[in-house]
Design a protein around this motif. Structure first.
Motif, PDB file in Angstrom:
ATOM      1  N   SER A 127      -0.383 -10.154 -16.619  1.00  0.00           N
ATOM      2  CA  SER A 127       0.874 -10.919 -16.085  1.00  0.00           C
ATOM      3  C   SER A 127       0.705 -11.529 -14.814  1.00  0.00           C
ATOM      4  CB  SER A 127       2.020  -9.631 -15.918  1.00  0.00           C
ATOM      5  OG  SER A 127       1.743  -8.895 -15.090  1.00  0.00           O
ATOM      6  N   ARG A 128       0.500 -10.936 -13.847  1.00  0.00           N
ATOM      7  CA  ARG A 128       0.333 -11.411 -12.433  1.00  0.00           C
ATOM      8  C   ARG A 128      -0.325 -10.057 -11.552  1.00  0.00           C
ATOM      9  NH1 ARG A 128       6.036 -12.556 -10.043  1.00  0.00           N
ATOM     10  NH2 ARG A 128       6.669 -13.386 -12.195  1.00  0.00           N
ATOM     11  N   ALA A 129      -0.112  -9.037 -12.169  1.00  0.00           N
ATOM     12  CA  ALA A 129      -0.205  -7.813 -11.287  1.00  0.00           C
ATOM     13  C   ALA A 129      -1.458  -7.490 -10.710  1.00  0.00           C
ATOM     14  CB  ALA A 129       0.212  -6.327 -12.137  1.00  0.00           C
ATOM     15  N   LEU A 130      -1.662  -6.968  -9.297  1.00  0.00           N
ATOM     16  CA  LEU A 130      -2.891  -6.384  -8.893  1.00  0.00           C
ATOM     17  C   LEU A 130      -2.633  -4.995  -8.668  1.00  0.00           C
ATOM     18  CD1 LEU A 130      -3.317  -9.422  -6.342  1.00  0.00           C
ATOM     19  CD2 LEU A 130      -5.083  -8.738  -8.168  1.00  0.00           C
ATOM     20  N   SER A 131      -3.813  -4.218  -8.738  1.00  0.00           N
ATOM     21  CA  SER A 131      -3.514  -2.727  -8.653  1.00  0.00           C
ATOM     22  C   SER A 131      -5.060  -2.166  -8.587  1.00  0.00           C
ATOM     23  CB  SER A 131      -2.741  -2.167  -9.839  1.00  0.00           C
ATOM     24  OG  SER A 131      -2.559  -0.810  -9.273  1.00  0.00           O
TER      25      SER A 131
ATOM     26  N   ALA B  48       0.801  -1.284  -0.107  1.00  0.00           N
ATOM     27  CA  ALA B  48       0.000   0.081   0.017  1.00  0.00           C
ATOM     28  C   ALA B  48       0.747   1.227  -0.227  1.00  0.00           C
ATOM     29  CB  ALA B  48      -1.045   0.052   1.303  1.00  0.00           C
ATOM     30  N   ALA B  49       0.424   2.306  -0.791  1.00  0.00           N
ATOM     31  CA  ALA B  49       1.477   3.410  -0.870  1.00  0.00           C
ATOM     32  C   ALA B  49       0.558   4.566  -1.450  1.00  0.00           C
ATOM     33  CB  ALA B  49       2.470   3.311  -1.891  1.00  0.00           C
ATOM     34  N   PRO B  50       1.079   5.724  -1.052  1.00  0.00           N
ATOM     35  CA  PRO B  50       1.848   6.187  -0.123  1.00  0.00           C
ATOM     36  C   PRO B  50       1.756   5.955   1.557  1.00  0.00           C
ATOM     37  CG  PRO B  50       0.652   8.235  -0.405  1.00  0.00           C
ATOM     38  CD  PRO B  50      -0.014   6.942  -1.192  1.00  0.00           C
ATOM     39  N   GLU B  51       2.716   5.625   2.268  1.00  0.00           N
ATOM     40  CA  GLU B  51       2.819   5.535   3.498  1.00  0.00           C
ATOM     41  C   GLU B  51       3.601   6.299   4.309  1.00  0.00           C
ATOM     42  OE1 GLU B  51       2.339   1.416   4.970  1.00  0.00           O
ATOM     43  OE2 GLU B  51       2.888   0.909   3.098  1.00  0.00           O
ATOM     44  N   PRO B  52       3.021   7.214   5.348  1.00  0.00           N
ATOM     45  CA  PRO B  52       1.639   7.350   5.717  1.00  0.00           C
ATOM     46  C   PRO B  52       0.939   8.228   4.624  1.00  0.00           C
ATOM     47  CG  PRO B  52       3.118   9.001   6.885  1.00  0.00           C
ATOM     48  CD  PRO B  52       3.959   7.967   6.186  1.00  0.00           C
ATOM     49  N   VAL B  53      -0.245   7.991   4.924  1.00  0.00           N
ATOM     50  CA  VAL B  53      -1.104   8.692   3.749  1.00  0.00           C
ATOM     51  C   VAL B  53      -2.224   9.819   4.464  1.00  0.00           C
ATOM     52  CG1 VAL B  53      -2.834   7.066   3.856  1.00  0.00           C
ATOM     53  CG2 VAL B  53      -2.713   8.352   1.772  1.00  0.00           C
ATOM     54  N   LYS B  54      -2.587  10.836   3.850  1.00  0.00           N
ATOM     55  CA  LYS B  54      -3.261  11.841   4.439  1.00  0.00           C
ATOM     56  C   LYS B  54      -4.938  11.478   4.309  1.00  0.00           C
ATOM     57  CE  LYS B  54      -0.619  15.908   4.097  1.00  0.00           C
ATOM     58  NZ  LYS B  54      -0.376  17.554   3.681  1.00  0.00           N
ATOM     59  N   LYS B  55      -5.540  11.651   5.309  1.00  0.00           N
ATOM     60  CA  LYS B  55      -7.075  11.335   5.218  1.00  0.00           C
ATOM     61  C   LYS B  55      -7.782  11.862   3.890  1.00  0.00           C
ATOM     62  CE  LYS B  55     -11.217  11.057   8.092  1.00  0.00           C
ATOM     63  NZ  LYS B  55     -11.924  11.105   9.470  1.00  0.00           N
ATOM     64  N   GLY B  56      -8.504  11.018   3.405  1.00  0.00           N
ATOM     65  CA  GLY B  56      -9.330  11.484   2.105  1.00  0.00           C
ATOM     66  C   GLY B  56      -8.437  11.447   0.857  1.00  0.00           C
ATOM     67  N   LYS B  57      -7.178  11.198   0.915  1.00  0.00           N
ATOM     68  CA  LYS B  57      -6.319  10.854  -0.376  1.00  0.00           C
ATOM     69  C   LYS B  57      -6.507   9.490  -0.876  1.00  0.00           C
ATOM     70  CE  LYS B  57      -4.817  15.128  -0.427  1.00  0.00           C
ATOM     71  NZ  LYS B  57      -5.126  15.977  -1.534  1.00  0.00           N
ATOM     72  N   ASP B  58      -6.173   9.293  -2.059  1.00  0.00           N
ATOM     73  CA  ASP B  58      -6.100   7.932  -2.666  1.00  0.00           C
ATOM     74  C   ASP B  58      -4.981   7.252  -2.142  1.00  0.00           C
ATOM     75  OD1 ASP B  58      -8.263   8.532  -4.300  1.00  0.00           O
ATOM     76  OD2 ASP B  58      -7.096   8.913  -6.126  1.00  0.00           O
ATOM     77  N   LEU B  59      -5.082   5.897  -1.931  1.00  0.00           N
ATOM     78  CA  LEU B  59      -4.172   4.872  -1.447  1.00  0.00           C
ATOM     79  C   LEU B  59      -4.126   3.924  -2.613  1.00  0.00           C
ATOM     80  CD1 LEU B  59      -2.186   4.302   0.992  1.00  0.00           C
ATOM     81  CD2 LEU B  59      -4.194   2.804   1.833  1.00  0.00           C
ATOM     82  N   THR B  60      -2.951   3.764  -3.144  1.00  0.00           N
ATOM     83  CA  THR B  60      -2.784   2.549  -4.144  1.00  0.00           C
ATOM     84  C   THR B  60      -2.310   1.316  -3.585  1.00  0.00           C
ATOM     85  OG1 THR B  60      -2.339   4.232  -5.797  1.00  0.00           O
ATOM     86  CG2 THR B  60      -1.637   2.260  -6.545  1.00  0.00           C
ATOM     87  N   ILE B  61      -2.928   0.298  -3.902  1.00  0.00           N
ATOM     88  CA  ILE B  61      -2.690  -1.245  -3.392  1.00  0.00           C
ATOM     89  C   ILE B  61      -2.232  -1.944  -4.373  1.00  0.00           C
ATOM     90  CG2 ILE B  61      -3.641  -2.995  -1.882  1.00  0.00           C
ATOM     91  CD1 ILE B  61      -3.928  -0.231  -0.467  1.00  0.00           C
ATOM     92  N   THR B  62      -1.031  -2.505  -4.593  1.00  0.00           N
ATOM     93  CA  THR B  62      -0.523  -3.080  -5.652  1.00  0.00           C
ATOM     94  C   THR B  62      -0.089  -4.629  -5.056  1.00  0.00           C
ATOM     95  OG1 THR B  62       1.592  -2.360  -5.223  1.00  0.00           O
ATOM     96  CG2 THR B  62       0.305  -1.231  -6.723  1.00  0.00           C
TER      97      THR B  62
END
Length: 278
Positions: free
Chosen positions: A240-244, A182-196
């Motif tokens: 390929s195999r990727a999750l995002s 999960a990125a970015p870390e830490p993250v601001k509330k309400g912002k997008d979090l990308t899970i790969t």
């Protein structure tokens, strides 16, 4: 591959083992056993009143095999006869016709019979055998999935014989691995979090883990302090195999990817990635 065996060997493995009568009946029972095969080549064999029950392979769990490490599985079953149980024999095979199997495994004891414990008169004897599966030697990817059977046989002290070709069914599954970040870390509330992440499974032919494409995977979340995960959404692996995927950051907690498995591949869930939301 060592489990590719002709129909003649499959039949002969049982007929020619020690699953024959004691010396006093040696001329009678083996002939009867062979005759039973000839009369009903695809059916179970039952001579006398010996019974087999409680067949269990790998504790009832699917057999999951990775890329290089040998997999050992244990088979147990009960046999009972009023004269006591003499010996037992078993093998694993795949298909619908035991005379023409698609795959085949002998136990570690090979084509030899094994003694069962507790074989006193009128008691259930416990028969136990171990099978070792070496993915680098025994398996190709087409061997994964269902259709695998346990053939179990036992002989009593009085020469009675019971052989069950489909005593138990089981799945042989390719091992799987899944990752998450999960990125970015830490993250601001309400912002997008990308899970790969990525989902891979054992390729028995190359001896490596390779991408498992176009598979549904659940993204799950557990709020800090909570005990259980809930599903946020379902994500499919790419070509390929990727999750995002992306989610809105709301509270501190742990994200994880969970794959429920398929007919050929084992389920897998990763430990998760904790995210601190500011």
């Amino acid at each position: 591959m060592r489990f590719r065996i002709s129909a003649a060997v499959v039949t002969g493995a049982v007929v020619l083992t020690g699953l024959s009568a004691p010396a006093a009946q040696a001329d009678e029972k083996p002939a009867g056993f062979s005759k039973a095969f000839a009369a009903k080549p695809q059916g179970d064999i039952s001579i006398g009143d010996i019974k087999i029950s409680d067949v269990s392979l790998n504790g009832g769990k699917p057999v999951i095999v990775g890329t290089t490490k040998e997999k050992k599985v244990t088979l147990t079953f009960k046999a009972i006869d009023n004269s006591g149980v003499n010996v037992a024999f078993a093998y694993l095979w795949r298909g619908n016709d035991p005379q023409d199997p698609q795959g085949f495994f002998f136990a570690d004891s090979g084509e030899k019979d094994v003694k069962c414990s507790g074989s006193g008169k009128k008691t259930k004897a416990t028969c136990k055998m171990t099978f070792t599966i070496d993915p680098s030697f025994d398996l190709s990817n087409t061997d994964a999935g269902g259709g695998w059977r346990v053939m179990a046989a036992a002989q009593a002290n009085d020469g009675n014989v019971r052989a069950m070709y489909k005593a138990k069914s089981f799945n042989l599954n390719r091992g799987s691995q899944i990752s998450i970040n999960a990125a970015p870390e830490p993250v601001k509330k309400g912002k997008d979090l990308t899970i790969t992440g990525s989902l891979t499974r054992a390729d028995w032919e190359s001896g490596k883990y390779i991408g498992y494409t176009k598979q549904p995977v659940q993204l799950q979340f557990r709020k800090k302090g909570a005990k259980t995960f809930t599903t946020v959404k379902t994500v499919k692996t790419g070509d390929s195999r990727a999750l995002s995927t992306t989610v809105k950051a709301t509270v501190d907690g742990t994200y994880r990817y969970s794959f429920a498995g398929s007919s050929t591949t084992a389920p897998v869930t990763n430990g998760g990635d904790f995210v601190d939301v500011n």
